[in-house]
Design a protein around this motif. Structure first.
Motif, PDB file in Angstrom:
ATOM      1  N   LEU A 287      48.162  53.655  49.315  1.00  0.00           N
ATOM      2  CA  LEU A 287      46.945  53.328  50.054  1.00  0.00           C
ATOM      3  C   LEU A 287      45.805  53.013  49.089  1.00  0.00           C
ATOM      4  O   LEU A 287      45.057  52.037  49.290  1.00  0.00           O
ATOM      5  N   VAL A 288      45.662  53.808  48.034  1.00  0.00           N
ATOM      6  CA  VAL A 288      44.611  53.550  47.044  1.00  0.00           C
ATOM      7  C   VAL A 288      44.830  52.198  46.382  1.00  0.00           C
ATOM      8  O   VAL A 288      43.885  51.417  46.180  1.00  0.00           O
ATOM      9  N   ALA A 289      46.060  51.876  46.023  1.00  0.00           N
ATOM     10  CA  ALA A 289      46.358  50.596  45.374  1.00  0.00           C
ATOM     11  C   ALA A 289      46.002  49.422  46.277  1.00  0.00           C
ATOM     12  O   ALA A 289      45.440  48.412  45.816  1.00  0.00           O
ATOM     13  N   LEU A 307      38.417  54.136  42.730  1.00  0.00           N
ATOM     14  CA  LEU A 307      38.952  55.055  43.730  1.00  0.00           C
ATOM     15  C   LEU A 307      40.311  55.601  43.291  1.00  0.00           C
ATOM     16  O   LEU A 307      41.141  54.871  42.766  1.00  0.00           O
ATOM     17  N   ASN A 308      40.520  56.910  43.510  1.00  0.00           N
ATOM     18  CA  ASN A 308      41.809  57.532  43.230  1.00  0.00           C
ATOM     19  C   ASN A 308      42.166  58.440  44.395  1.00  0.00           C
ATOM     20  O   ASN A 308      41.341  58.648  45.299  1.00  0.00           O
ATOM     21  N   PRO A 309      43.383  58.984  44.447  1.00  0.00           N
ATOM     22  CA  PRO A 309      43.753  59.817  45.591  1.00  0.00           C
ATOM     23  C   PRO A 309      42.802  60.989  45.833  1.00  0.00           C
ATOM     24  O   PRO A 309      42.542  61.348  46.986  1.00  0.00           O
ATOM     25  N   LYS A 310      42.257  61.568  44.777  1.00  0.00           N
ATOM     26  CA  LYS A 310      41.349  62.703  44.954  1.00  0.00           C
ATOM     27  C   LYS A 310      40.039  62.277  45.602  1.00  0.00           C
ATOM     28  O   LYS A 310      39.560  62.919  46.547  1.00  0.00           O
ATOM     29  N   SER A 311      39.431  61.190  45.122  1.00  0.00           N
ATOM     30  CA  SER A 311      38.170  60.727  45.721  1.00  0.00           C
ATOM     31  C   SER A 311      38.400  60.169  47.118  1.00  0.00           C
ATOM     32  O   SER A 311      37.527  60.264  47.996  1.00  0.00           O
ATOM     33  N   LEU A 312      39.577  59.582  47.363  1.00  0.00           N
ATOM     34  CA  LEU A 312      39.917  59.125  48.718  1.00  0.00           C
ATOM     35  C   LEU A 312      39.938  60.308  49.682  1.00  0.00           C
ATOM     36  O   LEU A 312      39.359  60.241  50.772  1.00  0.00           O
ATOM     37  N   ALA A 314      38.390  63.116  49.373  1.00  0.00           N
ATOM     38  CA  ALA A 314      37.034  63.645  49.526  1.00  0.00           C
ATOM     39  C   ALA A 314      36.220  62.820  50.523  1.00  0.00           C
ATOM     40  O   ALA A 314      35.468  63.366  51.339  1.00  0.00           O
ATOM     41  N   LEU A 315      36.362  61.498  50.468  1.00  0.00           N
ATOM     42  CA  LEU A 315      35.617  60.632  51.387  1.00  0.00           C
ATOM     43  C   LEU A 315      36.093  60.773  52.830  1.00  0.00           C
ATOM     44  O   LEU A 315      35.309  60.634  53.773  1.00  0.00           O
ATOM     45  N   LEU A 316      37.372  61.050  53.014  1.00  0.00           N
ATOM     46  CA  LEU A 316      37.915  61.157  54.373  1.00  0.00           C
ATOM     47  C   LEU A 316      37.761  62.554  54.966  1.00  0.00           C
ATOM     48  O   LEU A 316      37.950  62.731  56.165  1.00  0.00           O
ATOM     49  N   ARG A 317      37.390  63.500  54.145  1.00  0.00           N
ATOM     50  CA  ARG A 317      37.337  64.887  54.607  1.00  0.00           C
ATOM     51  C   ARG A 317      36.310  65.075  55.735  1.00  0.00           C
ATOM     52  O   ARG A 317      36.532  65.855  56.661  1.00  0.00           O
ATOM     53  N   ASP A 318      35.179  64.375  55.661  1.00  0.00           N
ATOM     54  CA  ASP A 318      34.149  64.536  56.690  1.00  0.00           C
ATOM     55  C   ASP A 318      34.605  64.042  58.058  1.00  0.00           C
ATOM     56  O   ASP A 318      34.030  64.405  59.078  1.00  0.00           O
ATOM     57  N   PHE A 319      35.622  63.187  58.084  1.00  0.00           N
ATOM     58  CA  PHE A 319      36.185  62.722  59.355  1.00  0.00           C
ATOM     59  C   PHE A 319      37.345  63.606  59.813  1.00  0.00           C
ATOM     60  O   PHE A 319      38.031  63.264  60.784  1.00  0.00           O
ATOM     61  N   GLU A 320      37.555  64.723  59.109  1.00  0.00           N
ATOM     62  CA  GLU A 320      38.643  65.657  59.396  1.00  0.00           C
ATOM     63  C   GLU A 320      39.999  64.974  59.278  1.00  0.00           C
ATOM     64  O   GLU A 320      40.920  65.213  60.059  1.00  0.00           O
ATOM     65  N   ILE A 321      40.107  64.103  58.290  1.00  0.00           N
ATOM     66  CA  ILE A 321      41.365  63.436  57.971  1.00  0.00           C
ATOM     67  C   ILE A 321      41.819  63.955  56.605  1.00  0.00           C
ATOM     68  O   ILE A 321      41.081  63.830  55.621  1.00  0.00           O
ATOM     69  N   HIS A 322      42.998  64.537  56.538  1.00  0.00           N
ATOM     70  CA  HIS A 322      43.473  65.165  55.312  1.00  0.00           C
ATOM     71  C   HIS A 322      44.865  64.627  54.958  1.00  0.00           C
ATOM     72  O   HIS A 322      45.692  64.345  55.845  1.00  0.00           O
ATOM     73  N   SER A 323      45.104  64.490  53.666  1.00  0.00           N
ATOM     74  CA  SER A 323      46.446  64.087  53.225  1.00  0.00           C
ATOM     75  C   SER A 323      47.423  65.241  53.448  1.00  0.00           C
ATOM     76  O   SER A 323      47.061  66.408  53.314  1.00  0.00           O
ATOM     77  N   SER A 334      55.890  63.346  49.005  1.00  0.00           N
ATOM     78  CA  SER A 334      54.586  63.244  48.343  1.00  0.00           C
ATOM     79  C   SER A 334      53.510  63.238  49.420  1.00  0.00           C
ATOM     80  O   SER A 334      53.795  63.051  50.609  1.00  0.00           O
ATOM     81  N   LYS A 335      52.270  63.433  48.968  1.00  0.00           N
ATOM     82  CA  LYS A 335      51.166  63.434  49.932  1.00  0.00           C
ATOM     83  C   LYS A 335      50.818  62.018  50.363  1.00  0.00           C
ATOM     84  O   LYS A 335      50.937  61.059  49.590  1.00  0.00           O
ATOM     85  N   GLY A 336      50.366  61.923  51.613  1.00  0.00           N
ATOM     86  CA  GLY A 336      49.974  60.624  52.149  1.00  0.00           C
ATOM     87  C   GLY A 336      49.331  60.775  53.507  1.00  0.00           C
ATOM     88  O   GLY A 336      48.955  61.885  53.926  1.00  0.00           O
ATOM     89  N   PHE A 337      49.221  59.651  54.203  1.00  0.00           N
ATOM     90  CA  PHE A 337      48.524  59.620  55.494  1.00  0.00           C
ATOM     91  C   PHE A 337      49.369  58.871  56.511  1.00  0.00           C
ATOM     92  O   PHE A 337      50.068  57.908  56.171  1.00  0.00           O
ATOM     93  N   LYS A 338      49.303  59.310  57.752  1.00  0.00           N
ATOM     94  CA  LYS A 338      49.915  58.602  58.869  1.00  0.00           C
ATOM     95  C   LYS A 338      48.832  57.839  59.639  1.00  0.00           C
ATOM     96  O   LYS A 338      47.671  58.256  59.695  1.00  0.00           O
ATOM     97  N   ARG A 339      49.251  56.728  60.225  1.00  0.00           N
ATOM     98  CA  ARG A 339      48.302  55.887  60.961  1.00  0.00           C
ATOM     99  C   ARG A 339      47.598  56.665  62.062  1.00  0.00           C
ATOM    100  O   ARG A 339      46.383  56.514  62.266  1.00  0.00           O
TER     101      ARG A 339
END
Length: 452
Positions: A287-289, A307-312, A314-323, A334-339
């Motif tokens: 996703l970062v790539a 942007l890297n996975p850690k900063s990604l 951090a930016l999504l945390r306020d929307f309650e979206i977590h890897s 590995s860690k990631g996100f679902k749609r």
């Protein structure tokens, strides 16, 4: 009567300045009319007149607005304390603030120097948002009124918090085949002043009707707050104006979320939606790539190393979206996100344009007259654009559903004469009456019978 008067005001505007569209012309006319009914409103919409370059007619349009608005105060620069004093002198009858060269106040070079003025303009959009100041000398808390109409003209964008509360008119330089009349205040001002006087008299005689108005709008939330006074004026005018007003709302309200003007976090949500494409899930690294592949996006240069996975995360945390740790199709973990983790945030912060329009009843109940008949047959759908036939150039068209011209700036739009008023006299207070329906030029007398 008001519909014809608004037609004259529109024709006058379009004789002296080229407005970008008919929708913009209608919006400016209704905004001018709304300045005369401030006691009826809960919101004071801002009017932002902007252009990409100089010589686009911004200042000329502001001159014309000054000539026909209620209690205008035109300035090219103003301190917050001066603006507070102007509004606070009479909070029941506030002035109309007109600020030219506002790019020098809120532009990049100004930085944060005028945050107090921006806060004042933001607070003054809504009734009952006074500024609080402590007077140390008298040891007293002062409540300073902020509620007033305001128009700002300048090059480039205004602060996003102001534009979010504004009707935005994007001017452009006049083309070689577009002609207008030269405006001179001493020569042309008296006719515009007569239009202003008639407009104020009509509006003041119907403040109760305007205060009770609750027009149904094709937008919601702050956009509805901003446009409500203008559409209420249009509904009171009747004729073609109710449909024109709603067409202007649809045309001038930006439906798409512009990635270049939103916050960094909302921009991330928009770009993540693009990066996912048809995938149901993506590793954090993938996703970062994909995000950093967009050369026009800020992600490749964010921070020191992009942007890297850690900063990604951090930016999504306020929307309650977590890897989350997932097992992928190739058997690795590995860690990631679902749609589906993003569906709620996408729906709330960057919805698709088709989902942003509210449902509207077939016949808006606020447009019904006392006898139960509707003032106009708007069915709640998008209003079609104005017909393209040319107007015949008469000062006041007889047809209430007259078409608008495709060329908004035109020499033959107005004959320079305001419609004369009737000279009948009230049998009670002996003051002049302005119109055939017996409306007073002042609101103090309750009698509306003309002297025979």
């Amino acid at each position: 009567m008001l519909a014809e008067l608004l037609d004259q005001i529109e024709a006058a505007l379009c004789s002296y300045v080229v407005l970008p569209t008919d929708h913009a012309a209608a919006a400016v006319v209704l905004w001018i009319a709304a300045t005369h009914a401030m006691p009826a409103w809960n919101t004071a919409p801002r009017l932002v007149i902007k252009a990409p370059e100089k010589r686009c007619g911004k200042s000329r349009l502001l001159d014309l607005i000054e000539a026909m608005s209620h209690r205008p105060i035109l300035t090219a620069n103003a301190s917050p304390s001066a603006v507070y004093r102007c509004i606070g002198e009479d909070a029941t009858d506030p002035p109309t603030l007109l600020i030219d060269e506002s790019d020098t106040i809120f532009g990049p070079r100004a930085g944060d120097a005028n945050e107090d003025l921006r806060g004042l303009l933001n607070a003054g959009h809504q009734l009952g948002r006074p500024a609080l100041r402590w007077d140390a000398g008298s040891r007293r808390l002062d409540r300073i009124a902020t509620f007033a109409m305001a128009a700002l003209a300048g090059i480039g964008n205004m602060p996003d918090t102001i534009e979010d509360r504004a009707v935005i008119i994007a001017m452009r330089r006049r083309a070689p085949d577009e002609t207008v009349l030269p405006y001179r205040a001493r020569r042309d001002g008296p006719a515009l002043t007569q239009l202003k006087t008639q407009l104020h008299a009509w509006v003041m005689g119907r403040l109760d009707q305007l205060e009770r108005a609750a027009p149904v709008l094709p937008v919601e939330d702050r956009a509805a707050d901003t446009w409500e006074p203008l559409v209420a004026i249009a509904d009171a005018a009747g004729g073609h104006w109710p449909a024109d007003a709603r067409a202007a709302v649809l045309a001038l309200t930006v439906d798409d979320v512009d990635a270049s003007t939103v916050s960094l976090r909302v921009r991330l949500l928009i770009d993540v939606r693009t990066a996912f494409a048809d995938a149901d899930g993506l590793r954090s690294e993938v996703l970062v790539a994909r995000l950093r592949e967009d050369a026009e996006a800020p992600w490749d240069t964010l921070g020191k190393n992009g942007l890297n996975p850690k900063s990604l995360a951090a930016l999504l945390r306020d929307f309650e979206i977590h890897s989350v740790q997932y097992r992928w199709d190739d058997g690795t973990q590995s860690k990631g996100f679902k749609r589906d983790q993003f569906d709620d945030a996408w729906r709330r912060y960057c919805p698709e344009p088709s989902s942003r329009r509210p449902a509207v009843p077939a016949v808006p109940p606020s447009h019904e007259r006392e006898n139960g008949t509707a003032q106009h047959p708007w069915d709640g759908s998008a209003v079609p654009t104005a017909p393209t036939r040319a107007w015949d150039g008469s000062a006041v068209p007889n047809n209430p559903s007259r078409p608008k011209s495709t060329l908004v700036g035109r020499r033959d739009g107005w004959d320079g004469k305001a419609q004369p008023t009737e000279t009948a006299t009230c049998i009670s207070c002996r003051q002049p009456l302005s119109y055939d329906d017996g409306t007073h030029t002042h609101p103090t007398c309750t009698t509306s019978t003309k002297e025979s």
